[in-house]
Each structure stands twice: as C-alpha cells, then as structure tokens.
Design a protein around this motif. Structure first.
Motif, PDB file in Angstrom:
ATOM      1  N   ASN A  74       0.151  -2.442  -6.430  1.00 33.45           N
ATOM      2  CA  ASN A  74       0.207  -1.318  -5.384  1.00 33.45           C
ATOM      3  C   ASN A  74      -1.007  -0.400  -5.049  1.00 33.45           C
ATOM      4  O   ASN A  74      -0.936   0.044  -4.220  1.00 33.45           O
ATOM      5  CB  ASN A  74       1.470  -0.532  -5.827  1.00 33.45           C
ATOM      6  N   ARG A  75      -2.156  -0.830  -5.951  1.00 35.51           N
ATOM      7  CA  ARG A  75      -3.201   0.013  -5.913  1.00 35.51           C
ATOM      8  C   ARG A  75      -4.467  -0.636  -5.346  1.00 35.51           C
ATOM      9  O   ARG A  75      -5.238  -0.220  -5.314  1.00 35.51           O
ATOM     10  CB  ARG A  75      -3.483   0.674  -7.271  1.00 35.51           C
ATOM     11  N   ILE A  76      -4.238  -1.825  -4.971  1.00 37.88           N
ATOM     12  CA  ILE A  76      -5.466  -2.776  -4.428  1.00 37.88           C
ATOM     13  C   ILE A  76      -5.674  -2.493  -2.975  1.00 37.88           C
ATOM     14  O   ILE A  76      -4.834  -2.192  -2.147  1.00 37.88           O
ATOM     15  CB  ILE A  76      -4.962  -4.154  -4.354  1.00 37.88           C
ATOM     16  N   VAL A  77      -7.094  -1.943  -3.018  1.00 38.34           N
ATOM     17  CA  VAL A  77      -7.279  -1.643  -1.637  1.00 38.34           C
ATOM     18  C   VAL A  77      -8.525  -2.727  -1.372  1.00 38.34           C
ATOM     19  O   VAL A  77      -8.241  -3.345  -0.158  1.00 38.34           O
ATOM     20  CB  VAL A  77      -8.206  -0.120  -1.802  1.00 38.34           C
ATOM     21  N   TYR A  78      -9.422  -3.067  -2.123  1.00 35.98           N
ATOM     22  CA  TYR A  78     -10.544  -4.045  -2.017  1.00 35.98           C
ATOM     23  C   TYR A  78     -10.328  -5.092  -2.981  1.00 35.98           C
ATOM     24  O   TYR A  78      -9.901  -4.781  -4.114  1.00 35.98           O
ATOM     25  CB  TYR A  78     -11.920  -3.600  -2.058  1.00 35.98           C
ATOM     26  N   ASP A  79     -10.810  -6.157  -2.657  1.00 37.99           N
ATOM     27  CA  ASP A  79     -10.830  -7.282  -3.755  1.00 37.99           C
ATOM     28  C   ASP A  79     -12.395  -8.016  -3.810  1.00 37.99           C
ATOM     29  O   ASP A  79     -13.385  -7.775  -3.200  1.00 37.99           O
ATOM     30  CB  ASP A  79      -9.901  -8.269  -3.325  1.00 37.99           C
ATOM     31  N   LEU A  80     -12.304  -9.095  -4.744  1.00 33.55           N
ATOM     32  CA  LEU A  80     -13.594  -9.659  -5.054  1.00 33.55           C
ATOM     33  C   LEU A  80     -14.280 -10.447  -3.789  1.00 33.55           C
ATOM     34  O   LEU A  80     -15.363 -10.118  -3.784  1.00 33.55           O
ATOM     35  CB  LEU A  80     -13.190 -10.882  -6.016  1.00 33.55           C
ATOM     36  N   VAL A  81     -13.535 -10.835  -2.800  1.00 33.29           N
ATOM     37  CA  VAL A  81     -14.308 -11.204  -1.658  1.00 33.29           C
ATOM     38  C   VAL A  81     -14.835 -10.135  -0.878  1.00 33.29           C
ATOM     39  O   VAL A  81     -16.049 -10.245  -0.229  1.00 33.29           O
ATOM     40  CB  VAL A  81     -13.216 -12.016  -0.953  1.00 33.29           C
ATOM     41  N   ASP A  82     -14.109  -9.069  -0.769  1.00 31.46           N
ATOM     42  CA  ASP A  82     -14.686  -8.047  -0.035  1.00 31.46           C
ATOM     43  C   ASP A  82     -15.944  -7.425  -0.592  1.00 31.46           C
ATOM     44  O   ASP A  82     -17.050  -7.256  -0.066  1.00 31.46           O
ATOM     45  CB  ASP A  82     -13.587  -6.751  -0.386  1.00 31.46           C
ATOM     46  N   VAL A  83     -16.229  -7.694  -1.884  1.00 37.73           N
ATOM     47  CA  VAL A  83     -17.419  -7.267  -2.901  1.00 37.73           C
ATOM     48  C   VAL A  83     -18.586  -8.288  -2.303  1.00 37.73           C
ATOM     49  O   VAL A  83     -19.525  -7.698  -1.984  1.00 37.73           O
ATOM     50  CB  VAL A  83     -17.142  -7.294  -4.213  1.00 37.73           C
ATOM     51  N   VAL A  84     -18.043  -9.485  -2.520  1.00 39.23           N
ATOM     52  CA  VAL A  84     -19.056 -10.485  -2.325  1.00 39.23           C
ATOM     53  C   VAL A  84     -19.527 -10.511  -0.698  1.00 39.23           C
ATOM     54  O   VAL A  84     -20.578 -10.892  -0.532  1.00 39.23           O
ATOM     55  CB  VAL A  84     -18.545 -11.827  -2.591  1.00 39.23           C
ATOM     56  N   CYS A  88     -17.384  -3.592   0.625  1.00 40.43           N
ATOM     57  CA  CYS A  88     -17.057  -2.637  -0.190  1.00 40.43           C
ATOM     58  C   CYS A  88     -18.104  -2.449  -1.376  1.00 40.43           C
ATOM     59  O   CYS A  88     -18.751  -3.531  -1.633  1.00 40.43           O
ATOM     60  CB  CYS A  88     -15.797  -2.287  -0.804  1.00 40.43           C
ATOM     61  N   LYS A  89     -18.381  -1.525  -2.126  1.00 42.74           N
ATOM     62  CA  LYS A  89     -19.100  -1.601  -3.456  1.00 42.74           C
ATOM     63  C   LYS A  89     -18.301  -2.124  -4.465  1.00 42.74           C
ATOM     64  O   LYS A  89     -17.212  -1.865  -4.426  1.00 42.74           O
ATOM     65  CB  LYS A  89     -19.580  -0.008  -3.571  1.00 42.74           C
ATOM     66  N   LEU A  90     -18.920  -2.537  -5.304  1.00 44.20           N
ATOM     67  CA  LEU A  90     -18.325  -3.173  -6.490  1.00 44.20           C
ATOM     68  C   LEU A  90     -17.575  -2.001  -7.215  1.00 44.20           C
ATOM     69  O   LEU A  90     -16.143  -2.328  -7.346  1.00 44.20           O
ATOM     70  CB  LEU A  90     -19.496  -3.381  -7.656  1.00 44.20           C
ATOM     71  N   ARG A  91     -17.755  -0.812  -7.280  1.00 45.26           N
ATOM     72  CA  ARG A  91     -16.973   0.398  -7.857  1.00 45.26           C
ATOM     73  C   ARG A  91     -15.647   0.373  -7.020  1.00 45.26           C
ATOM     74  O   ARG A  91     -14.436   0.677  -7.574  1.00 45.26           O
ATOM     75  CB  ARG A  91     -17.777   1.451  -7.668  1.00 45.26           C
ATOM     76  N   GLN A  92     -15.717   0.302  -5.873  1.00 45.34           N
ATOM     77  CA  GLN A  92     -14.574   0.526  -5.052  1.00 45.34           C
ATOM     78  C   GLN A  92     -13.460  -0.687  -5.246  1.00 45.34           C
ATOM     79  O   GLN A  92     -12.280  -0.332  -4.823  1.00 45.34           O
ATOM     80  CB  GLN A  92     -15.012   0.507  -3.449  1.00 45.34           C
ATOM     81  N   ALA A  93     -13.851  -1.711  -5.799  1.00 43.32           N
ATOM     82  CA  ALA A  93     -12.929  -2.807  -5.832  1.00 43.32           C
ATOM     83  C   ALA A  93     -12.463  -2.642  -7.436  1.00 43.32           C
ATOM     84  O   ALA A  93     -11.288  -3.599  -7.698  1.00 43.32           O
ATOM     85  CB  ALA A  93     -13.458  -4.204  -5.551  1.00 43.32           C
ATOM     86  N   MET A  94     -12.813  -1.724  -8.118  1.00 42.31           N
ATOM     87  CA  MET A  94     -12.127  -1.436  -9.511  1.00 42.31           C
ATOM     88  C   MET A  94     -10.972  -0.850  -9.523  1.00 42.31           C
ATOM     89  O   MET A  94     -11.319   0.511  -9.308  1.00 42.31           O
ATOM     90  CB  MET A  94     -13.499  -1.430 -10.413  1.00 42.31           C
TER      91      MET A  94
END
Ligand SMILES: Nc1ncnc2c1ncn2[C@@H]1O[C@H](COP(=O)(O)OP(=O)(O)O)[C@@H](O)[C@H]1O
Ligand SMILES: [Mg+2]
Lengths: 286, 111
Positions: A74-84, A88-94
């Motif tokens: 329930n806490r996902i905003v960004y994902d791996l593909v968004d980073v690639v 988004c910044k890497l931090r934002q997907a963590m």
C-alpha cells in the motif's frame, strides 16, 4: 570466525557494518514457485534484525510480489522502472519498513514492458546503493531471460533456491551452468521445503543427494513449514518472529552471508538428525 | 552400500523414490550439461568403437564407454578391452589393417 551456535535467540558478536560498500546478493532458481521471493524477503528481514542495512529489489518486472510478502504493497508510489526511466530519484522509489528502519524495498513495476530495465541499469542502481547499505538483495524472476540477466548482472553472490524435486534440481543445474559460463563466483545453494520425514523414508532427495548432484556448496536448508504461508498471508515474513524452524533457517542463512560459520540446524528434534547434520556440514562456511 | 546419510537416517535400502530421483537426475544432467541427447551419445560411442576396431580387435562384449561428472565438469571415460591375440594371429579377419611401416621396427629387424 567464531561459531556462535545455530539456535534461535543467540546473537553473534556486534555485527560489522560494511565499510567497503554493500554485498549484492541475488536470489534465483530457474524454476518458478520454489520459494525465491519468500526466501529473499525472509533473508532481508533476518539481516535487518541483525542490524544490517538492507535494500531489497524486486526484479520481477510485470509480476511484482515481494511488496505483498513484505506487507508494503500500500505504500508504493514509484517503482524500479520509474527510476530507470528517470521519473523519480532512486530515494523516492525506496520504501522504508516501519518496524525495521534499516530495511528498504524497491518494488518492481507491475504493468510495464519487461525490457524496460537492462543489466547495465541494474549495475548502475546497485552501484548507487552500495555505499549506503550492507546488503542489496535482489529477487529474481523465474526463467533464464532478460529478468534473470538483470538480476544477476550486479551480483557479488548468487543464491540458488531449489526444492528436493527432480524438475527444480534440473532447472537449478541449468542456472549454475549459465553462471559458470558468465564467469560469476560459484553460487551457493538453498534447499527449500525439505521434509525430513520423507527423507527418512527414502522418499525425498536429501541435502546430501542434492549437493552431490549439483556440486555446489550449501548455505541453507529450509524445512517445509506451514507458518511460512501464514506469515506471507499477513505480510509479516516469518523471520520477524523467533522460534519457528524455518525462521531459524533464514536467520542462519543471514548469519552465513555475514561471514559467520553457523552449523546446519536440526531438521527434526527427536531423530538425532541435528548432530548428524552438523557433523556433515558443520565445518563448511556455507 | 548405503551412504553415510542413509545410515544416519536409518535408511537402509536404496529402493525409495528418493534414490530413484537421484539416479534419474544424474542421468538427465549429464546429457543437459554437454547438450547431447542419449541417441547422439550412442552414435558417438559406436563411431569411437569403429575407429578403434580399425586398428585393433576389440572385445566388444566388455566395452564400457560412459559420461562422468567430475565436480561439474563432464568427461567421457572409456574402457575398451582388446581381444588377446595369439602370436601370428590376424586381429581382424575381414579387413586386415595395414600397420604403417615403422622405420624403427624395420631398423630393429635388420641386424
Ligand atoms: N519453506 C516453505 N514452507 C512452506 N511453504 C513455502 C516455503 N517456501 C515457500 N513456500 C510457499 O511456496 C509458494 C511459492 O513461493 P514463492 O516465494 O512465491 O516462490 P517463487 O518466488 O520462487 O516463485 C508460496 O505459496 C510460499 O508460501
Ligand atoms: Mg517470485
């Protein structure tokens, strides 16, 4: 390396945090459904409980489920593909775990094209994360296609999960061959869903049988344990709790990854199997 | 002879499906690893024997050519016994091989 006993509850010496950067550990198998995601989640939790800084990466693009097993869906905003793709910044997907503040998850994309991520992207992301963590754990998709290449590209260590069954062992052998061909370090084996009672009756491949066949070193034996399923049901991996057999197995794998020489644990209490298994594998540093 | 772990577990027979699984896997993986299906392997064995039989008489009933895995490296290991030949016996009646003229042998015969 001091042996501190494999029993649940015993803590090793104060854990050493990595000064040289994270070790990248990829969990793979070839065959689907053998327990990769469950294993990655539980080793991640076990390492974090041992005060290691851990980031889990779900490399199963299009079929993400590490987030559900971890209870973080329930806490996902960004994902791996968004980073690639630079959204988004890497931090934002963590996603930071609430109970374990040193445990993070980078979720896979659910809907996007599987080819959105390349092995080079994974190496780049791992290199960015390395200075801030002790372990980067990558959950690999089934198969030997692009997703597998992505997941193993940055790996310092590969863990092969298999079940004591002919088809799973055959697929594990295929993966080991591919890793050899790529010049990767020799992988380690996790034998999952072991049923001691069946081994005793001669009706299941034993850990010794499987290591004989695959000729790689064992780093963990995880028993078949119903509480693995109930823990996954509730989004709280078993390694959060003390006392279960599978939970202890995951913790032992975590300790071995940290360099501890932990004896292999008892698969069943009343059989004397413990001492025997310890004698067989005890001297071996996973 | 039961293995160490068999004895430890009180497993005395090798008749369970566990050991069957192990045997089958060892067979399957040996072919997977060299990417050679069983029928191609049989053809290769026959050809190896054919070549050897051109030079010596092979005791074909005791031939053993098999693939082995040493750790993870496959190897072909062959035991190919020759027929004992009595002095002056022709090793192959049908097609006597012409042994290449060895200058050394000729030299030995001269004195
Ligand atoms: N040690 C275990 N005991 C019992 N069930 C297990 C165990 N390990 C995995 N499972 C179950 O097996 C199924 C497949 O596991 P999963 O981790 O999703 O496999 P993979 O990621 O390899 O496809 C899940 O239902 C999981 O709960
Ligand atoms: Mg999975």
């Amino acid at each position: 390396m001091g042996v501190n006993g494999g029993a649940a509850g015993t803590r090793p010496q104060p854990p050493k945090k990595s000064a040289t950067g994270a070790k990248v550990v990829t969990v793979t198998s070839g065959k689907g459904g053998v327990g990769k995601t469950t294993t990655a989640a539980n080793i991640g939790v076990a390492l974090a409980r041992l005060d290691q800084r851990v980031v889990l990466i779900d490399a199963d693009i299009g079929l993400r489920n590490l987030d559900i097993i971890m209870g973080l869906e329930n806490r996902i905003v960004y994902d791996l593909v968004d980073v690639v793709e630079g959204r988004c910044k890497l931090r934002q997907a963590m996603i930071k775990h609430k109970q374990l503040p040193e445990l993070y998850l980078i979720p896979a994309a659910q809907t996007r094209d599987k080819t959105a991520v390349s092995p080079a992207d994974m190496v780049k992301i791992a290199d960015q994360l390395r200075p801030e963590f002790d372990f980067i754990l990558i959950d690999c998709p089934a198969g030997i296609e692009r997703g597998f290449r992505n997941a193993v590209a940055p790996a310092d260590e590969v863990l092969i999960v298999t079940n004591p069954e002919v088809s799973a062992v055959r697929d594990a052998d295929r993966i080991i061959g591919l890793l050899e061909a790529e010049g990767k370090n020799a992988p380690h084996l996790i034998l999952n869903r072991v049923k001691t009672e069946m081994i005793r009756k001669g009706e299941m491949l034993s850990p010794e049988d499987v290591t004989d066949i695959l000729a790689i070193k064992l780093i963990g034996i995880v028993p078949e344990d119903e509480s693995v399923v109930s823990a996954s049901n509730s989004g709280t991996p078993l390694a959060f709790l003390d006392g279960s057999r599978a939970g202890t197995a995951y913790r032992n794998i975590a300790l071995r990854l940290m360099g501890e020489n932990v004896p292999f644990m008892q698969l069943e209490d009343n059989s004397g199997f413990l001492k025997r298994i310890q004698r067989l594998f005890g001297g071996q540093n996973g | 002879m039961p293995s160490l772990i068999d004895r430890m577990l009180g497993r005395t027979s090798k008749t369970g499906t566990g050991s069957k699984a192990k045997e089958r896997l060892q067979f399957i993986l040996i072919h997977d690893r060299i990417n050679l299906p069983p029928e191609r392997l049989e053809a290769m064995k026959a050809e190896i024997l054919q070549v050897i039989s051109k030079y010596v008489s092979v005791d074909s009933s005791n031939v053993d050519i098999a693939l082995q895995n040493r750790e993870r490296t496959p190897a072909i290991v062959a035991e190919i016994p020759f027929n004992k030949t009595v002095e002056g016996d022709d090793p192959d009646e049908d097609e006597p091989p012409k042994p290449p003229k060895s200058p050394l042998k000729d030299a030995e015969k001269k004195p």
